[in-house]
Scaffold this motif. Structure first.
Motif, PDB file in Angstrom:
ATOM      1  N   TYR A 317      92.541  87.686  52.435  1.00 61.86           N
ATOM      2  CA  TYR A 317      91.482  87.972  53.395  1.00 61.86           C
ATOM      3  C   TYR A 317      91.850  89.132  54.313  1.00 61.86           C
ATOM      4  CZ  TYR A 317      87.840  87.690  56.812  1.00 61.86           C
ATOM      5  OH  TYR A 317      86.785  88.025  57.623  1.00 61.86           O
ATOM      6  N   VAL A 666      86.058  87.933  63.780  1.00 65.98           N
ATOM      7  CA  VAL A 666      87.167  87.434  62.972  1.00 65.98           C
ATOM      8  C   VAL A 666      88.306  87.027  63.901  1.00 65.98           C
ATOM      9  CG1 VAL A 666      88.882  88.042  61.212  1.00 65.98           C
ATOM     10  CG2 VAL A 666      86.510  88.843  60.995  1.00 65.98           C
ATOM     11  N   GLN A 677      90.641  83.821  57.585  1.00 67.73           N
ATOM     12  CA  GLN A 677      89.381  83.645  56.871  1.00 67.73           C
ATOM     13  C   GLN A 677      88.417  82.844  57.747  1.00 67.73           C
ATOM     14  OE1 GLN A 677      87.772  81.891  52.583  1.00 67.73           O
ATOM     15  NE2 GLN A 677      89.910  81.672  53.142  1.00 67.73           N
ATOM     16  N   ASP A 713      81.632  90.995  53.503  1.00 67.77           N
ATOM     17  CA  ASP A 713      82.959  90.407  53.691  1.00 67.77           C
ATOM     18  C   ASP A 713      83.300  89.467  52.541  1.00 67.77           C
ATOM     19  OD1 ASP A 713      85.354  89.614  54.755  1.00 67.77           O
ATOM     20  OD2 ASP A 713      84.518  88.529  56.458  1.00 67.77           O
ATOM     21  N   PHE A 728      86.430  88.335  47.964  1.00 62.85           N
ATOM     22  CA  PHE A 728      86.522  89.141  49.174  1.00 62.85           C
ATOM     23  C   PHE A 728      86.256  90.591  48.762  1.00 62.85           C
ATOM     24  CE2 PHE A 728      90.047  86.065  50.759  1.00 62.85           C
ATOM     25  CZ  PHE A 728      89.106  85.086  51.038  1.00 62.85           C
ATOM     26  N   LEU A 756      80.313  91.820  56.824  1.00 61.81           N
ATOM     27  CA  LEU A 756      81.615  92.348  57.218  1.00 61.81           C
ATOM     28  C   LEU A 756      81.424  93.109  58.521  1.00 61.81           C
ATOM     29  CD1 LEU A 756      84.613  92.981  56.664  1.00 61.81           C
ATOM     30  CD2 LEU A 756      83.848  94.973  55.356  1.00 61.81           C
ATOM     31  N   ARG A 757      82.105  92.654  59.542  1.00 67.59           N
ATOM     32  CA  ARG A 757      82.017  93.304  60.847  1.00 67.59           C
ATOM     33  C   ARG A 757      82.859  94.579  60.856  1.00 67.59           C
ATOM     34  NH1 ARG A 757      80.722  89.777  65.492  1.00 67.59           N
ATOM     35  NH2 ARG A 757      82.062  91.210  66.680  1.00 67.59           N
ATOM     36  N   ALA A 760      86.342  94.020  62.182  1.00 71.68           N
ATOM     37  CA  ALA A 760      87.212  93.036  61.531  1.00 71.68           C
ATOM     38  C   ALA A 760      88.614  93.628  61.352  1.00 71.68           C
ATOM     39  CB  ALA A 760      86.640  92.624  60.189  1.00 71.68           C
ATOM     40  N   GLN A 777      77.816  95.764  61.381  1.00 75.26           N
ATOM     41  CA  GLN A 777      78.158  94.860  60.294  1.00 75.26           C
ATOM     42  C   GLN A 777      77.333  95.238  59.075  1.00 75.26           C
ATOM     43  OE1 GLN A 777      77.097  90.836  61.641  1.00 75.26           O
ATOM     44  NE2 GLN A 777      75.164  91.000  60.538  1.00 75.26           N
TER      45      GLN A 777
END
Length: 797
Positions: A317, A666, A677, A713, A728, A756-757, A760, A777
């Protein structure tokens, strides 16, 4: 003319000209010693497997096999046989596998050896197809499994990885049950099982632990009935073990997905040649040993064996490296040039973690592990992927495997020799990285000019000087391309014709009615230089140097044969493949004879059938040497072609079910103090789509693949409440084989993508980062398509 002779790539960023590099390789290796290693029964109906201080032997001859990891519990049993055959076609000779305890004991006290856990059938299939087997039963395996594979209930009430009586009783029960499954399949009984690894990455010391615990486990294995020619332990991360009772095996990876760093790692040591220590740095052991490990002190008594040279890396991750084939093949070339005498890979075949009653048993930080991995997906970017698809790294590794099969008995007796000047460390990219393995009279020269994510300089006018017993071998000036990695022979005996040197890599040896054929491969564009002993006559234009050696400048061609005749009349033929042909090369026993097949398709041999498969293409074309009369049309001498089916890739329509919500930040923490994760409830923010794949999508042979190009993500694929796979995002298109889900086709499936930010704290390679939009994101589908995999079955006429 000089560069035309050698034909290696010139690049404007070349290092300074006229560089002479030297190595003294004239001394004979020390005589190998036997008797100091206390292994099991070496002799069986199939011959004798031996070990000395320098190399393995088979039936008394030096032996350098290729071993590849393939977890039987991570692939459906219906697919095992074809996948074993694919590994064999790629040049693997030993299949190794963890027996992951918690994937076999699904409920307390109930070992289940049926279906996809049928170890006996898996080993029997290896034997059926002439593959040896190396058992790795833990009990702690790691393998990115929960608690290293030890069942929860054993962890809860014992002291694992120690001489705790309650723990040993559980191990005894597990191992005894397993031994019953492999009864009659050990080497001494005529079976394929030649070795057993005791524990994994063991560096614990203290009461009931340490070297004594490994000795206890080996004694337990022997008492239960595991009597095999080889007993091993992993040798990295300060591993400790009772010397003489087990042999250390080494490994190394080209990135560290278990690292907590969120940027590139810098040059890895696995791209250096080793002359001091066999032990790689951090390979991700879950524990940290306080003492110096035993492997380096054991060097004089044990051969340099490998078990975990990464044929890929897992995607975790927090860290998601994306490998190029040269990243792997260059590191493997460096390790072979360092003296490795068993090339063992982890993983050679990807897989899928089984769910137990819908419950995931993968490693997570939340459960105390050091890593977070997908619940199901364990593709590993391996030569053979999660669904058995042949990946691009296979083409980069196969020529090395075929080389070891044909010439490994010679290489095994040669020791690594350190050049006069070597790099000062991992970060030294200016000094040439090279090595020679020599027996004093002949040698193989290894060069590695590639380091992952580092710009290596091309080098002009490099002059190699190798001192051997009969004098110094001086190669003419050569240019070495950035990212080149290769093996060249020096004083190689080709069935009585001496090849003094070549700027091409040996690949394999074939025979036909006219005698032997040695196949080499160019290691750069342009022509190849060949030098033969004085008195040799060639079928191509040649000249003689001042020492009388016969020199030739050869344009690589898969269809051109060069005949070399020694002064005493012995004759061989050579074929020099170009670089592109070498990547299309497959070597194996086809129709009762060792043959070379060149094709863009993937292939394996199943008895009297040559099976070719390819994704998205209907026309199959291949050439074969020696030629044969086949069931498919021959377009010209040695070349064949056929068309199968008409369907090509087509788009799949996705229907939106819900848009993405805002993904939660996250969290950073856990044992690694790194990105963790997201918890299951975070997936309420995932976007979702629905689609249906008709049952007719599967062709008569081969498979069909769903390819999903997404940004996000975590992606998950569901049939109702059952999760079929997950991934992932790492920059690759997500490819899912559909044949194993044949009974589920025709029903609506659901695809979800957790956003997915942008903030992250995870690592992505630069090429993947460039694919992301500059938004807070992202959770989007760029495209989805169905790609049929066609199959052509060829038989002899």
């Amino acid at each position: 003319m000089r560069r035309a002779l050698i034909g290696l790539l010139l690049v404007t960023t070349a290092a300074s000209a006229q560089e002479t590099v030297r190595v003294d390789a004239a001394a004979s290796p020390p005589a190998p010693r036997s008797g100091q290693l206390h292994m099991g029964t070496a002799k069986g109906p199939g011959g004798t497997i031996g070990i000395n201080s320098q190399y393995l032997t088979r039936n008394g001859r030096p032996w350098l096999p290729v071993m590849g990891e393939f977890h039987f519990t991570r692939t459906p049993a219906a697919e095992w046989e074809a996948e074993i055959l694919k590994m064999k076609a790629a040049g693997v000779t030993i299949v190794s596998s963890y027996a992951i305890w918690n994937q076999i004991e699904l409920a307390p006290g109930k070992l289940d050896w049926t279906g996809d856990r049928d170890l006996r059938r898996f080993v029997q299939l290896c034997a059926k197809h002439g593959m040896l087997f190396f058992l790795r039963p833990g009990p702690w395996a790691h393998a990115e499994a929960r608690f290293g594979g030890i069942p929860d209930w054993v962890v809860a009430r014992t002291r694992p990885r120690s001489d705790d009586a309650a723990y040993l009783a559980e191990v005894n029960r597990f191992w005894a049950g397993m031994c019953a499954q492999v009864r009659g399949l050990l080497w001494k009984d005529g079976g394929p099982i030649v070795g057993m690894q005791i524990e994994n990455e063991y560096n614990l010391d203290g009461p009931g632990q340490g070297r004594g615990h490994i000795a206890t486990l080996k004694a337990l294995a022997r008492r239960i009935g595991y009597d095999v020619p080889l007993y091993t332990v992993t040798g990295w991360d300060h591993t400790i073990y009772p010397r003489g009772q087990v042999v250390p095996v080494m490994g190394g990876y080209v990135d560290e997905p278990w690292s907590a760093k969120t940027g590139p790692l810098g040059p890895k040591e696995n791209y250096l040649f080793r002359f001091r220590s066999r032990v790689s740095g951090d390979l991700g052991a879950q524990t940290r040993g306080a003492k110096v490990g035993d492997a380096d002190a054991d060097t004089a008594d044990t051969p340099f064996l490998g078990a975990e040279y990464g044929a890929g890396v897992p995607v975790m991750y927090r860290r998601r490296p994306l490998l190029d084939p040269i990243d792997v093949s260059a590191a493997i070339t460096a390790q072979l040039g360092s003296g490795v005498n068993l090339l063992g890979y982890y993983m050679f075949h990807g897989g899928a973690n089984p769910l137990v009653d819908g419950r995931a048993i993968e490693e997570t930080q939340a459960s105390g592990g050091y890593n977070d991995v997908p619940q199901i997906g364990y593709d590993f970017q391996a030569p053979l992927g999660q669904y058995g698809e042949v990946g691009p790294v296979s083409a980069a590794l196969r020529p090395l495997h075929y080389f070891l099969d044909a010439y490994g008995d010679r290489l095994a007796t040669m020791t690594a020799r350190e050049p006069a000047v070597v790099p000062s460390g991992n970060a030294d990219l200016a000094t040439l990285r090279w090595s020679v393995r020599s027996d004093g009279a002949s040698a193989f020269l290894f060069v590695n000019n590639h380091v992952r994510q580092s710009a290596m300089p091309a080098r002009r006018d490099v002059r190699f000087e190798v001192a051997l017993k009969d004098g110094v071998v001086r190669l003419p000036p050569v240019d070495i391309a950035a990212d080149a990695s290769f093996v060249w022979p020096i004083n190689l005996d080709l069935d009585g014709v001496r090849l003094a040197w070549a700027t091409a890599q040996p690949v394999t040896r074939l025979t036909d009615a006219a005698g032997p054929i040695h196949v080499l491969a160019a290691t750069g564009p342009g022509v190849v230089g060949l030098a033969f002993a004085p008195g040799t006559t060639l079928s191509v234009p040649s000249r003689r140097d001042a020492a009388g050696q016969v020199l030739a400048s050869v344009t690589p061609s898969a269809t051109r044969t060069i005949t070399a005749t020694a002064r005493d009349g012995r004759r061989v033929r050579l074929i020099v493949l170009d670089q592109a042909s070498a990547k299309r090369a497959w070597v194996g026993d086809v129709f009762g004879q060792r043959r070379l097949v060149l094709t863009d398709a993937d292939l394996f041999v199943d008895g009297g059938r040559l099976v070719l498969r390819q994704r998205g293409e209907t026309r199959f074309a291949f050439s074969m040497l020696p030629q044969a009369a086949l069931s498919v049309p021959q377009t010209r001498a040695g070349e064949y072609a056929a068309t199968v089916g008409t369907d090509r890739a087509r788009d799949i329509a996705l229907s939106p079910l819900r848009p993405a919500g805002e993904a939660p930040p996250v969290q950073v923490g856990g044992p690694a103090k790194a990105a963790m994760q997201p918890l299951p409830e975070a997936h309420r923010a995932a976007a979702a789509w629905s689609f249906t794949i008709p049952r007719s999508a599967l062709p008569a042979g081969g498979d069909a693949f769903l390819e999903i190009d997404y940004r996000g993500d975590i992606a998950r694929l569901f049939d109702g409440d059952t999760m079929l796979d997950d991934a992932f995002w790492d920059g690759r298109v997500w490819r899912i084989g559909l044949r194993r889900f044949a009974e589920r086709l025709g029903k609506p499936w659901t695809l979800t993508v957790l956003p997915l930010r942008a903030d992250a704290p995870i690592y992505l390679d630069a090429k993947a980062r460039k694919m992301l939009p500059g938004t807070a994101q992202v959770a989007e589908i760029r495209g989805a398509r169905l790609v049929p995999e066609r199959e052509l079955v060829v038989t002899a006429r």
